[in-house]
Design an enzyme around this catalytic site. Sequence first.
Site, PDB file in Angstrom:
ATOM      1  N   LYS A   1       0.840  -1.209   0.000  1.00  0.00           N
ATOM      2  CA  LYS A   1       0.000   0.000   0.000  1.00  0.00           C
ATOM      3  C   LYS A   1       0.876   1.261   0.000  1.00  0.00           C
ATOM      4  O   LYS A   1       0.617   2.211  -0.740  1.00  0.00           O
ATOM      5  CB  LYS A   1      -0.930  -0.013   1.222  1.00  0.00           C
ATOM      6  CG  LYS A   1      -2.011  -1.092   1.118  1.00  0.00           C
ATOM      7  CD  LYS A   1      -2.766  -1.332   2.416  1.00  0.00           C
ATOM      8  CE  LYS A   1      -3.712  -2.519   2.273  1.00  0.00           C
ATOM      9  NZ  LYS A   1      -4.390  -2.887   3.516  1.00  0.00           N
TER      10      LYS A   1
ATOM     11  N   GLN B   1      -4.270  -1.435   9.908  1.00  0.00           N
ATOM     12  CA  GLN B   1      -4.232  -2.755   9.270  1.00  0.00           C
ATOM     13  C   GLN B   1      -4.773  -3.834  10.217  1.00  0.00           C
ATOM     14  O   GLN B   1      -4.347  -3.937  11.367  1.00  0.00           O
ATOM     15  CB  GLN B   1      -2.780  -3.077   8.850  1.00  0.00           C
ATOM     16  CG  GLN B   1      -2.608  -4.372   8.109  1.00  0.00           C
ATOM     17  CD  GLN B   1      -3.264  -4.377   6.716  1.00  0.00           C
ATOM     18  OE1 GLN B   1      -3.193  -3.403   5.983  1.00  0.00           O
ATOM     19  NE2 GLN B   1      -3.908  -5.480   6.369  1.00  0.00           N
TER      20      GLN B   1
ATOM     21  N   ASP C   1     -10.545   2.766   4.297  1.00  0.00           N
ATOM     22  CA  ASP C   1     -10.786   1.324   4.145  1.00  0.00           C
ATOM     23  C   ASP C   1     -12.284   1.054   3.950  1.00  0.00           C
ATOM     24  O   ASP C   1     -12.673  -0.033   3.531  1.00  0.00           O
ATOM     25  CB  ASP C   1     -10.314   0.564   5.401  1.00  0.00           C
ATOM     26  CG  ASP C   1      -9.004  -0.191   5.162  1.00  0.00           C
ATOM     27  OD1 ASP C   1      -8.673  -0.456   3.983  1.00  0.00           O
ATOM     28  OD2 ASP C   1      -8.329  -0.516   6.154  1.00  0.00           O
TER      29      ASP C   1
END
Length: 295
Positions: free
Chosen positions: A58, A102, A125
């Site tokens: 990412k 994460q 997200d």
Amino acid sequence: MSSQTTYRELNGVECGKAVRARISAAAAQVHAKRGHAPHLVAVLVGEDPASQTYVASKVKACGEVGFRSTLLKEPADTTEAALLALVDKLNNDPSVDGFIVQLPLPGHINEERVTLAIAPGKDVDGFHPQNLGRMMLGLPGYLPATPNGIVELLKHYEVATEGKHCVVVGRSNIVGTPMGILMSRNTYPGNCTVTIAHSRTKDLPSITRQADILVVAIGKPNFITADRVKQGAVVVDVGIHRLADASRKSGFRLCGDVDFDGVAPKCSWITPVPGGVGPMTVTSLLMNTLKAAQG
Ligand SMILES: NC(=O)c1ccc[n+]([C@@H]2O[C@H](COP(=O)([O-])OP(=O)(O)OC[C@H]3O[C@@H](n4cnc5c(N)ncnc54)[C@H](OP(=O)(O)O)[C@@H]3O)[C@@H](O)[C@H]2O)c1
């Protein structure tokens, strides 16, 4: 007569490249307009090797499209209170357009509390209930990265979806359930008749064999075999697993939830693993971050 079809790949690397070129151009405009690039922060708690790999890809992708990125590595024994304080800081930092924490988090931290603490406007997200609710209602917001990446992939290859029976195997909050919602929306890609299957589904093969579009997100290597797939189906494999393979220099090979070699010859379209859904998940995160920076 052979029932083989010549399948085509839904290639997430190729599609991701095309989408990222557009993101890059838009990021340059944002930069020129406000004097600084879109900025994504990724918070990584602990040393989980898969999470480290995902976060690294990412951060790398941000650099490739002209975004600024910051990786915050927190030790595995970080307390929930400390993580929530960090989330609060990021929520209130005007230099941060969007951020992700994460998952999975170490067992002593409540993931739900952390997800709920992220400001919906920075939740790139798309996991916050507010963003999931907006998706459900068809309102603007941040779509969850993996399902949205799959939608982009279907769009890029102009896969027909209207009136098709889409079977999604798996009902997680981040993949299966939102995938089902997106495929049933009154838009393209969408307008499918959707079935969501899960571990309590009776006679799963009889359901998956009805799928014109089969999306598999269950987390079991090579689970979907050719006898569970209809001739000519579109198959999207979300799973990603490392299998030990002594013949490889790395000592492992990657595979999905679908037995690619057996299933591909029956398909019209299929995602490879790696190089299918994975790169599109990252691309989707970039799309959301750009949206956050555009305000
Ligand atoms: N490529 C990417 O970018 C990406 C992104 C996210 C996830 N993934 C991968 O995708 C996979 C799924 O992820 P996830 O987060 O959605 O997983 P998850 O939270 O573990 O959910 C798995 C789902 O599969 C269902 N399931 C499990 N065994 C089944 C069976 N035998 N038959 C039917 N359904 C079954 C479960 O049903 P119940 O609800 O009944 O338990 C659950 O709904 C994992 O391999 C993950 O690593 C990849």
